[in-house]
Write a protein that holds these residues in place. Sequence first.
Motif, PDB file in Angstrom:
ATOM      1  N   SER A   1       0.830  -1.193   0.000  1.00  0.00           N
ATOM      2  CA  SER A   1       0.000   0.000   0.000  1.00  0.00           C
ATOM      3  C   SER A   1       0.870   1.251   0.000  1.00  0.00           C
ATOM      4  O   SER A   1       0.533   2.253  -0.630  1.00  0.00           O
ATOM      5  CB  SER A   1      -0.985  -0.019   1.172  1.00  0.00           C
ATOM      6  OG  SER A   1      -0.356   0.427   2.336  1.00  0.00           O
ATOM      7  N   GLY A   2       2.029   1.185   0.646  1.00  0.00           N
ATOM      8  CA  GLY A   2       2.944   2.318   0.612  1.00  0.00           C
ATOM      9  C   GLY A   2       3.425   2.595  -0.800  1.00  0.00           C
ATOM     10  O   GLY A   2       3.469   3.748  -1.247  1.00  0.00           O
ATOM     11  N   ALA A   3       3.760   1.528  -1.519  1.00  0.00           N
ATOM     12  CA  ALA A   3       4.249   1.685  -2.884  1.00  0.00           C
ATOM     13  C   ALA A   3       3.169   2.268  -3.785  1.00  0.00           C
ATOM     14  O   ALA A   3       3.430   3.167  -4.590  1.00  0.00           O
ATOM     15  CB  ALA A   3       4.714   0.338  -3.429  1.00  0.00           C
ATOM     16  N   VAL A   4       1.940   1.790  -3.612  1.00  0.00           N
ATOM     17  CA  VAL A   4       0.858   2.283  -4.461  1.00  0.00           C
ATOM     18  C   VAL A   4       0.571   3.752  -4.172  1.00  0.00           C
ATOM     19  O   VAL A   4       0.335   4.547  -5.082  1.00  0.00           O
ATOM     20  CB  VAL A   4      -0.406   1.420  -4.283  1.00  0.00           C
ATOM     21  CG1 VAL A   4      -1.557   2.006  -5.084  1.00  0.00           C
ATOM     22  CG2 VAL A   4      -0.143   0.002  -4.732  1.00  0.00           C
ATOM     23  N   LEU A   5       0.638   4.127  -2.892  1.00  0.00           N
ATOM     24  CA  LEU A   5       0.437   5.539  -2.569  1.00  0.00           C
ATOM     25  C   LEU A   5       1.550   6.393  -3.170  1.00  0.00           C
ATOM     26  O   LEU A   5       1.318   7.522  -3.604  1.00  0.00           O
ATOM     27  CB  LEU A   5       0.376   5.727  -1.051  1.00  0.00           C
ATOM     28  CG  LEU A   5      -0.918   5.228  -0.410  1.00  0.00           C
ATOM     29  CD1 LEU A   5      -0.848   5.367   1.100  1.00  0.00           C
ATOM     30  CD2 LEU A   5      -2.115   5.984  -0.955  1.00  0.00           C
ATOM     31  N   GLY A   6       2.755   5.852  -3.193  1.00  0.00           N
ATOM     32  CA  GLY A   6       3.869   6.559  -3.830  1.00  0.00           C
ATOM     33  C   GLY A   6       3.591   6.779  -5.305  1.00  0.00           C
ATOM     34  O   GLY A   6       3.838   7.858  -5.849  1.00  0.00           O
ATOM     35  N   VAL A   7       3.046   5.766  -5.961  1.00  0.00           N
ATOM     36  CA  VAL A   7       2.707   5.889  -7.384  1.00  0.00           C
ATOM     37  C   VAL A   7       1.618   6.946  -7.568  1.00  0.00           C
ATOM     38  O   VAL A   7       1.694   7.788  -8.471  1.00  0.00           O
ATOM     39  CB  VAL A   7       2.245   4.527  -7.954  1.00  0.00           C
ATOM     40  CG1 VAL A   7       1.643   4.716  -9.330  1.00  0.00           C
ATOM     41  CG2 VAL A   7       3.419   3.569  -8.027  1.00  0.00           C
ATOM     42  N   ALA A   8       0.629   6.937  -6.669  1.00  0.00           N
ATOM     43  CA  ALA A   8      -0.447   7.915  -6.775  1.00  0.00           C
ATOM     44  C   ALA A   8       0.092   9.338  -6.612  1.00  0.00           C
ATOM     45  O   ALA A   8      -0.433  10.281  -7.206  1.00  0.00           O
ATOM     46  CB  ALA A   8      -1.521   7.649  -5.728  1.00  0.00           C
ATOM     47  N   ARG A   9       1.168   9.443  -5.838  1.00  0.00           N
ATOM     48  CA  ARG A   9       1.768  10.762  -5.627  1.00  0.00           C
ATOM     49  C   ARG A   9       2.376  11.331  -6.920  1.00  0.00           C
ATOM     50  O   ARG A   9       2.329  12.533  -7.163  1.00  0.00           O
ATOM     51  CB  ARG A   9       2.842  10.632  -4.540  1.00  0.00           C
ATOM     52  CG  ARG A   9       3.875  11.712  -4.453  1.00  0.00           C
ATOM     53  CD  ARG A   9       3.336  12.938  -3.744  1.00  0.00           C
ATOM     54  NE  ARG A   9       4.332  13.988  -3.676  1.00  0.00           N
ATOM     55  CZ  ARG A   9       4.686  14.750  -4.704  1.00  0.00           C
ATOM     56  NH1 ARG A   9       4.133  14.552  -5.868  1.00  0.00           N
ATOM     57  NH2 ARG A   9       5.581  15.687  -4.582  1.00  0.00           N
TER      58      ARG A   9
ATOM     59  N   VAL B   1      -7.994   6.923  -8.599  1.00  0.00           N
ATOM     60  CA  VAL B   1      -8.924   6.226  -7.706  1.00  0.00           C
ATOM     61  C   VAL B   1      -8.673   4.716  -7.756  1.00  0.00           C
ATOM     62  O   VAL B   1      -8.661   4.037  -6.720  1.00  0.00           O
ATOM     63  CB  VAL B   1     -10.391   6.553  -8.076  1.00  0.00           C
ATOM     64  CG1 VAL B   1     -11.346   5.633  -7.334  1.00  0.00           C
ATOM     65  CG2 VAL B   1     -10.701   7.996  -7.755  1.00  0.00           C
ATOM     66  N   ALA B   2      -8.439   4.189  -8.955  1.00  0.00           N
ATOM     67  CA  ALA B   2      -8.148   2.762  -9.090  1.00  0.00           C
ATOM     68  C   ALA B   2      -6.912   2.399  -8.264  1.00  0.00           C
ATOM     69  O   ALA B   2      -6.877   1.370  -7.587  1.00  0.00           O
ATOM     70  CB  ALA B   2      -7.937   2.409 -10.558  1.00  0.00           C
TER      71      ALA B   2
END
Lengths: 316, 350
Positions: free
Chosen positions: A224-232, A296-297
Motif C-alpha cells: 500500500s505504501g508503494a501504491v500511494l507513492g505511485v499515486a503521488r 482512484v483505481a
Amino acid sequence: MSATVLAHDADRSASCGGGVADVLASSRPRWGRRLRNRLALGAVVLAVAATAVPLASVIWESVRRGMARIDAELFSSSMWAVVGPGGGLLHALVGTLLITAATALIAIPLGLGAAIFLTEYGAEGRLASLTRRAVDIMVSIPSIVAGLAAYALFSLLLGPGTRSGLAGAVALAMIMIPVVVRSSEEVLRLVPQDLREAGLALGAARHKVIRRVVLPTALPGLTSGAVLGVARIVGETAPLLLVAGFTDAMNYNLADGRMTTLPVFIYTQWSAKGLDTAAYDERAWAGALVLMAVVVALQLAARHLPAQIAKLRRNR
Amino acid sequence: MAALALAALAGCAQNETPSGSGADQLKGTVSGAGASSQSAAQEAWKAGFAAVSPDVKVNYDPVGSGSGREQFQAGGLDFVGTDAAFKPEDLTSLGSCAAGSGIVEIPVYISPIVVAFNLEGVDSLNLTAATIADIFTGKITQWNDAAIQADNPGVTLPDLKISPVHRSDPSGTSGNFTDYLAANAPEAWTFGETEEWPIEGGEGAEKTQGMVSALTAGNGSIGYVDAGQAKALSWASIKVGDEWVTPSAEGAAKAVAESTLETGRGEADLVYELNRATTAPGAYPLILVSYLAACEKYESADQAKLVAAYLKYVTSKEGQEAAAANAGSAPITSEEGLSAKVSAAVDRIG
C-alpha cells in the motif's frame, strides 16, 4: 482521586437515601460544559463538510464536463494530425502507464532497500541518521527541481536536448523514492521484534530473516505504501513537460523520443487552445476524468491489495 | 472495451496509420520548442504537414519563449518558436546548428492583441491609447468618465467602477501591450515596454486562460488578450491616425508590412522593428509577432531537408491559412512583400 469521589457519592446516597436519580443529577455536567460540547461537535462536523465539499465538487465537475468526450475515439486515437474537435488521449494514457511503471521499477527497489537498511541494519548509526535527513530533504524538493536535475543528467549523458520517457521516469523516481522510504520504514518498524529474534534464535542468517520473516510479514503494508507513492507521482506535470517533452503521437519506446502523459495532455489542452475552445476544454476535462479514474483505481488497489495478499498467503 | 484494449496493445492509434506513401520521400523527426502563443498554430501546421509528408513527425513543446531560446542555444532543437527575437549577441553560439551556421529567423505568427472588455449593454467602444493607459494606471476609474464618453458619442456608459485586469506572469502579451502604450501615449504611460507588469496592486491574472476567465466573470472588467482567445468578449477599437480601427487579421498583417526590419542582422534574420505609432489606414499596430528560428546549416543535411520542408509548409499559403483557421492569426501571405522575404529566408536552409 476517583476512589474518594466514589466513596463520597456512596456515602451521600447512603446517608440521604436519595437513590440513583440524585447521584445522576449531581454527576450531570453543567449547561456551560454541554454547550461547549455542542459547539465543538458542530465545529468538527463543519470541518468534515469543508473537507468533503471540495472533493465532491472536483468529482462532480470532472464528471459533468468530462463525460461529453468519454467515447470510443478518446481511447482509440492520439492527437496526431488532429485540429480542432475530435482526437483522443490514447498516446497520453499509454505514456502515463509506461512512465509510471518505469518510475515504480526504479523507485520501489531503491526505496525499499533504503528502508531495510534503516530498520534492520542502520538502526541508530551515523549513516542511518544521514540517510533519514537526506530523505527528509528529498521529500520537500519541488518537483520542477527534480525535473531540472533529470534534464541536466540526461543532457550530460546523451547530449543536450535529449527528451525521453525514461528521463521523465528518473525525475519522477526522485520524487517517489522518499515517499517509499518513509512508508516502508514505518511498516517495517511495525513487524514485532519477537519475530526477528525467533528467526535469529533458530540460527537463520540476518538476510534470511529479512527475506523470509520480516518482508513477508510487512508485505501488505509495503504494497500500500508503494501504491500511494505511485499515486503521488502520477499527476506530475511540470517535470515531465521539461524532460519527457510533448508529442501528439504514440510512442512506446521509453528510451527514445518525446512521450506525453495525462497531466501534460490536460495542461496543453487547457493552456493552448485554438479558436474552437470548447473542443479543447472538453478534451482537457475528459483527460482529467480519466486521470482521476486512474488515481482512484490506484487508491482502491492500495486499500484492497494488502488484504488480498494476506488472504492468498493464508490459503497457501 | 476489449476491442479498445486490443487496439492499445497492438500499438496503433486509429488515426495514426503508417503510410510509407509520402510523395516527397521524407522520413524522420523534427523537434521544436518555445512560445505557447504559437501552440494552436503549430497544431494546425503539424496536422497540415502530416498530410503532405506523413512520415515526418513534428513535435513542439510549449515551454515558453525564453526556455525555448535557451534550449536552442544549448543544442538539441531543430527549431524554436519565440515571441521575442534572439539578441544579435546570442547568435554567436548556436548549439543546435552546424559550426559557423547563420540563423534563419522569420515572423510566422502574427496576431492582433485586443483590448477586451465585459460591460453589460455595451458591445463596442472606441478607446485611444492615452485613455487605455489612464484606465490601467488607475487615473480613470469609472466607465462613464468624460474621457471615455468623449470618444463614444451615443453610447450609454454605466456609472460603474472599471476593474482593469493585467497579466500577473511575465508575458509577451504584456510586452507588446505596454510597447504599444509607450509608443502612442508616452505621457500617460511612463513605464515603457515591459513583459512584467510594472504597477503594484490591481487584479492580476495568470496566463491567457486566467485573463479570459477574469474578464468573462466580472462585469466592468477590461484587459488585453490574444484575439484568438477573446471571441466571447467585446473588443475595443483603437485610434490609428484619425481613424478608429477594429482588431482584424488584415490590420495586423498591414501593421507588420508598415514596419521596418531591424538593421545589422543576417540576410535570413528577419526581425521587425514594429512601428507601433503607424498612421497607415487600416493598420492595427497592437499586435504580437512570434518568430520561428532555425539554422541555415545543420550537422546533418537530411535533417536540414526536413526542417526546410516543415518551414516551407508553415510559411506557405495553405500553412498560414490553416493557422488562421485554428488560431485566428493573420496570414503573412496576405502581404506579398513580407511573404517573398520570408520565402527567400527559408530557402537558405540546407
